[in-house]
Design a protein around this motif. Structure first.
Motif, PDB file in Angstrom:
ATOM      1  N   ALA A  53      62.368  40.122  23.942  1.00 47.42           N
ATOM      2  CA  ALA A  53      61.477  39.698  25.022  1.00 47.42           C
ATOM      3  C   ALA A  53      61.076  38.242  24.829  1.00 47.42           C
ATOM      4  CB  ALA A  53      60.237  40.587  25.068  1.00 47.42           C
ATOM      5  N   VAL A  54      60.987  37.522  25.934  1.00 47.18           N
ATOM      6  CA  VAL A  54      60.644  36.106  25.902  1.00 47.18           C
ATOM      7  C   VAL A  54      59.154  35.940  26.197  1.00 47.18           C
ATOM      8  CG1 VAL A  54      61.080  33.854  26.973  1.00 47.18           C
ATOM      9  CG2 VAL A  54      62.960  35.500  26.684  1.00 47.18           C
ATOM     10  N   PRO A  55      58.390  35.360  25.244  1.00 45.58           N
ATOM     11  CA  PRO A  55      56.961  35.137  25.501  1.00 45.58           C
ATOM     12  C   PRO A  55      56.763  34.118  26.612  1.00 45.58           C
ATOM     13  CG  PRO A  55      57.530  34.674  23.196  1.00 45.58           C
ATOM     14  CD  PRO A  55      58.801  34.899  23.936  1.00 45.58           C
ATOM     15  N   GLU A  56      55.802  34.363  27.473  1.00 45.00           N
ATOM     16  CA  GLU A  56      55.509  33.450  28.579  1.00 45.00           C
ATOM     17  C   GLU A  56      54.091  32.915  28.522  1.00 45.00           C
ATOM     18  OE1 GLU A  56      56.713  35.363  32.265  1.00 45.00           O
ATOM     19  OE2 GLU A  56      58.647  34.382  31.996  1.00 45.00           O
ATOM     20  N   GLY A  57      53.440  33.081  27.390  1.00 47.31           N
ATOM     21  CA  GLY A  57      52.132  32.484  27.220  1.00 47.31           C
ATOM     22  C   GLY A  57      50.978  33.452  27.367  1.00 47.31           C
ATOM     23  N   ILE A  58      49.807  32.918  27.096  1.00 46.46           N
ATOM     24  CA  ILE A  58      48.561  33.676  27.162  1.00 46.46           C
ATOM     25  C   ILE A  58      47.687  33.000  28.205  1.00 46.46           C
ATOM     26  CG2 ILE A  58      46.501  34.387  25.902  1.00 46.46           C
ATOM     27  CD1 ILE A  58      48.189  34.123  23.316  1.00 46.46           C
ATOM     28  N   ARG A  59      47.028  33.832  29.010  1.00 50.46           N
ATOM     29  CA  ARG A  59      46.139  33.257  30.013  1.00 50.46           C
ATOM     30  C   ARG A  59      44.921  34.144  30.232  1.00 50.46           C
ATOM     31  NH1 ARG A  59      50.252  33.994  35.117  1.00 50.46           N
ATOM     32  NH2 ARG A  59      49.592  36.071  35.736  1.00 50.46           N
ATOM     33  N   GLU A  60      43.855  33.494  30.645  1.00 48.80           N
ATOM     34  CA  GLU A  60      42.631  34.192  31.013  1.00 48.80           C
ATOM     35  C   GLU A  60      42.661  34.368  32.526  1.00 48.80           C
ATOM     36  OE1 GLU A  60      40.400  35.087  28.581  1.00 48.80           O
ATOM     37  OE2 GLU A  60      41.662  34.122  27.070  1.00 48.80           O
ATOM     38  N   GLU A  61      42.460  35.602  32.997  1.00 49.60           N
ATOM     39  CA  GLU A  61      42.447  35.878  34.429  1.00 49.60           C
ATOM     40  C   GLU A  61      41.087  36.437  34.822  1.00 49.60           C
ATOM     41  OE1 GLU A  61      45.651  38.490  35.528  1.00 49.60           O
ATOM     42  OE2 GLU A  61      47.186  37.119  34.784  1.00 49.60           O
ATOM     43  N   VAL A  62      40.583  35.964  35.954  1.00 49.65           N
ATOM     44  CA  VAL A  62      39.350  36.503  36.525  1.00 49.65           C
ATOM     45  C   VAL A  62      39.667  36.931  37.944  1.00 49.65           C
ATOM     46  CG1 VAL A  62      36.972  36.019  37.190  1.00 49.65           C
ATOM     47  CG2 VAL A  62      37.917  34.996  35.107  1.00 49.65           C
ATOM     48  N   ASP A  63      39.457  38.210  38.224  1.00 50.15           N
ATOM     49  CA  ASP A  63      39.693  38.778  39.551  1.00 50.15           C
ATOM     50  C   ASP A  63      38.365  39.199  40.149  1.00 50.15           C
ATOM     51  OD1 ASP A  63      42.438  38.588  39.044  1.00 50.15           O
ATOM     52  OD2 ASP A  63      42.585  40.654  38.348  1.00 50.15           O
ATOM     53  N   LEU A  64      38.148  38.855  41.415  1.00 45.04           N
ATOM     54  CA  LEU A  64      36.977  39.328  42.132  1.00 45.04           C
ATOM     55  C   LEU A  64      37.469  40.201  43.273  1.00 45.04           C
ATOM     56  CD1 LEU A  64      33.933  39.386  42.565  1.00 45.04           C
ATOM     57  CD2 LEU A  64      34.181  37.302  43.961  1.00 45.04           C
ATOM     58  N   TYR A  65      37.096  41.477  43.242  1.00 48.91           N
ATOM     59  CA  TYR A  65      37.522  42.453  44.246  1.00 48.91           C
ATOM     60  C   TYR A  65      36.474  42.583  45.339  1.00 48.91           C
ATOM     61  CZ  TYR A  65      41.381  43.856  41.298  1.00 48.91           C
ATOM     62  OH  TYR A  65      42.539  43.858  40.565  1.00 48.91           O
ATOM     63  N   PHE A  66      36.952  42.869  46.548  1.00 47.90           N
ATOM     64  CA  PHE A  66      36.082  42.964  47.717  1.00 47.90           C
ATOM     65  C   PHE A  66      36.201  44.321  48.398  1.00 47.90           C
ATOM     66  CE2 PHE A  66      36.682  38.493  47.074  1.00 47.90           C
ATOM     67  CZ  PHE A  66      35.458  37.940  47.418  1.00 47.90           C
ATOM     68  N   ALA A  67      35.093  44.756  48.981  1.00 42.89           N
ATOM     69  CA  ALA A  67      35.059  45.947  49.833  1.00 42.89           C
ATOM     70  C   ALA A  67      35.280  45.497  51.273  1.00 42.89           C
ATOM     71  CB  ALA A  67      33.711  46.654  49.699  1.00 42.89           C
ATOM     72  N   HIS A  68      36.075  46.254  52.014  1.00 45.83           N
ATOM     73  CA  HIS A  68      36.359  45.976  53.421  1.00 45.83           C
ATOM     74  C   HIS A  68      35.135  46.323  54.267  1.00 45.83           C
ATOM     75  CE1 HIS A  68      38.319  46.265  57.337  1.00 45.83           C
ATOM     76  NE2 HIS A  68      39.368  45.649  56.807  1.00 45.83           N
ATOM     77  N   PRO A  69      34.853  45.558  55.314  1.00 43.67           N
ATOM     78  CA  PRO A  69      33.661  45.856  56.120  1.00 43.67           C
ATOM     79  C   PRO A  69      33.772  47.107  56.989  1.00 43.67           C
ATOM     80  CG  PRO A  69      34.866  43.982  57.022  1.00 43.67           C
ATOM     81  CD  PRO A  69      35.513  44.326  55.710  1.00 43.67           C
ATOM     82  N   ALA A  70      34.998  47.592  57.263  1.00 41.33           N
ATOM     83  CA  ALA A  70      35.148  48.708  58.198  1.00 41.33           C
ATOM     84  C   ALA A  70      35.859  49.930  57.631  1.00 41.33           C
ATOM     85  CB  ALA A  70      35.894  48.227  59.452  1.00 41.33           C
ATOM     86  N   ARG A  71      36.406  49.826  56.439  1.00 37.42           N
ATOM     87  CA  ARG A  71      37.055  50.992  55.830  1.00 37.42           C
ATOM     88  C   ARG A  71      36.839  50.975  54.327  1.00 37.42           C
ATOM     89  NH1 ARG A  71      42.174  48.279  57.454  1.00 37.42           N
ATOM     90  NH2 ARG A  71      43.334  47.727  55.588  1.00 37.42           N
ATOM     91  N   ASP A  72      36.916  52.152  53.743  1.00 38.33           N
ATOM     92  CA  ASP A  72      36.629  52.332  52.323  1.00 38.33           C
ATOM     93  C   ASP A  72      37.925  52.216  51.526  1.00 38.33           C
ATOM     94  OD1 ASP A  72      35.922  53.158  49.787  1.00 38.33           O
ATOM     95  OD2 ASP A  72      34.788  54.909  50.480  1.00 38.33           O
ATOM     96  N   PHE A  73      38.111  51.084  50.847  1.00 36.96           N
ATOM     97  CA  PHE A  73      39.333  50.881  50.060  1.00 36.96           C
ATOM     98  C   PHE A  73      39.492  51.935  48.972  1.00 36.96           C
ATOM     99  CE2 PHE A  73      39.914  46.002  50.802  1.00 36.96           C
ATOM    100  CZ  PHE A  73      40.565  46.257  51.993  1.00 36.96           C
ATOM    101  N   SER A  74      38.397  52.489  48.465  1.00 41.96           N
ATOM    102  CA  SER A  74      38.525  53.530  47.443  1.00 41.96           C
ATOM    103  C   SER A  74      39.152  54.790  48.043  1.00 41.96           C
ATOM    104  CB  SER A  74      37.184  53.849  46.791  1.00 41.96           C
ATOM    105  OG  SER A  74      36.318  54.475  47.717  1.00 41.96           O
ATOM    106  N   GLN A  75      38.983  55.003  49.343  1.00 43.73           N
ATOM    107  CA  GLN A  75      39.597  56.154  50.022  1.00 43.73           C
ATOM    108  C   GLN A  75      41.026  55.859  50.464  1.00 43.73           C
ATOM    109  OE1 GLN A  75      38.156  59.259  50.274  1.00 43.73           O
ATOM    110  NE2 GLN A  75      36.688  58.287  48.895  1.00 43.73           N
ATOM    111  N   THR A  76      41.290  54.617  50.900  1.00 44.96           N
ATOM    112  CA  THR A  76      42.629  54.260  51.384  1.00 44.96           C
ATOM    113  C   THR A  76      43.547  53.787  50.255  1.00 44.96           C
ATOM    114  OG1 THR A  76      41.967  51.980  51.882  1.00 44.96           O
ATOM    115  CG2 THR A  76      41.729  53.621  53.665  1.00 44.96           C
ATOM    116  N   ASP A  77      42.988  53.627  49.045  1.00 45.58           N
ATOM    117  CA  ASP A  77      43.744  53.196  47.867  1.00 45.58           C
ATOM    118  C   ASP A  77      44.332  51.796  48.045  1.00 45.58           C
ATOM    119  OD1 ASP A  77      44.692  53.496  45.261  1.00 45.58           O
ATOM    120  OD2 ASP A  77      46.599  54.352  45.930  1.00 45.58           O
ATOM    121  N   GLU A  78      43.559  50.919  48.666  1.00 45.72           N
ATOM    122  CA  GLU A  78      43.963  49.532  48.852  1.00 45.72           C
ATOM    123  C   GLU A  78      43.039  48.634  48.035  1.00 45.72           C
ATOM    124  OE1 GLU A  78      45.113  48.896  53.346  1.00 45.72           O
ATOM    125  OE2 GLU A  78      43.388  50.254  53.173  1.00 45.72           O
ATOM    126  N   ALA A  79      43.413  47.363  47.939  1.00 43.09           N
ATOM    127  CA  ALA A  79      42.566  46.406  47.237  1.00 43.09           C
ATOM    128  C   ALA A  79      42.775  45.018  47.816  1.00 43.09           C
ATOM    129  CB  ALA A  79      42.882  46.400  45.743  1.00 43.09           C
TER     130      ALA A  79
END
Length: 185
Positions: free
Chosen positions: A28-54
Motif C-alpha cells: 500500500a502507498v501512503p498518501e499522508g495524514i490529515r485532520e478533517e472536520v465535518d459539520l453535518y446538517f439537518a434538512h429543514p423539511a425531511r429527517d435525514f436520520s429516517q431517509t439515511d441521507e447526509a
C-alpha cells in the motif's frame, strides 16, 4: 455518463499500528495524514436520520468541500451515491457556507473531527482507498473504499470483503461517525 458509487466498509475494534504494518506488507502507498472536520446538517423539511441521507461541509486544512450522501444501497456495506464538490478555500469560506445553509433552513447537527492516515492499494484489479481513522470521542476505525460503476458494485464489495479478511478486520460498523456520536450523547 454512468454514475458511480462509493462502495465502503468501515471496521471498529481495530489496532491501527498492526493494520498499517499489514498494509505495508501488501505494498500500500501512503498518501499522508490529515485532520478533517465535518459539520453535518439537518434538512429543514425531511429527517435525514429516517431517509439515511447526509449533508456536510468538510474542512481539511484550508480546503473545503460540500458533500451529499444518499441512502445506503445494501444491508452489508456502506455503499451509497455520493456527490462531493469543492468550495472556495479558507476558514471564512467555510463559515460563509455554514451561514448560507442555516439561512436556507438547514441546521447544524454535530461536528465530527478525525485524524486520517490514508493509503492506496492495488487489490484484485481495483484501486482501494484505505483510511486509518482516529475519531475524536469515538476511537480507532479502518475504512476500505472502492469507487465504481453501479453494475460493478457486487464485484467491488466482494473484493473489499477479501481484503478485510486478509487484514483481519472483522467488526463491521455500518453507522456513520455522526450516528455513533449522536448515540453516544
Amino acid at each position: 455518463m454512468s454514475s458511480t458509487l462509493e462502495v465502503e466498509f468501515k471496521f471498529r475494534e481495530v489496532d491501527l499500528p498492526t493494520v498499517e504494518k499489514q498494509l505495508a506488507g501488501l505494498g500500500a502507498v501512503p498518501e499522508g495524514i490529515r485532520e478533517e472536520v465535518d459539520l453535518y446538517f439537518a434538512h429543514p423539511a425531511r429527517d435525514f436520520s429516517q431517509t439515511d441521507e447526509a449533508l456536510r461541509i468538510r474542512r481539511i486544512g484550508d480546503r473545503n468541500w460540500i458533500t451529499y450522501k444518499g441512502p445506503k444501497i445494501d444491508t452489508v456495506s456502506k455503499t451509497r451515491d455520493e456527490i462531493e464538490l469543492p468550495l472556495t478555500d479558507g476558514r471564512e469560506a467555510w463559515e460563509r457556507w455554514k451561514t448560507l445553509l442555516e439561512r436556507l433552513g438547514f441546521q447544524p447537527v454535530r461536528q465530527v473531527a478525525k485524524r486520517r492516515k490514508r493509503f492506496r492499494l492495488g487489490w484484485e484489479g481495483w484501486t482501494v482507498e484505505i483510511s486509518l481513522d482516529e475519531v475524536v470521542d469515538l476511537g480507532a476505525f479502518v475504512e476500505l473504499e472502492i469507487v465504481c460503476e453501479h453494475e460493478k458494485m457486487a464485484v467491488a464489495r466482494e473484493a473489499l470483503t477479501r481484503l478485510a479478511a486478509k487484514l483481519g478486520l472483522r467488526t463491521i460498523e455500518r453507522r456513520s461517525y455522526l450516528e455513533l456520536l449522536l448515540q453516544k450523547q
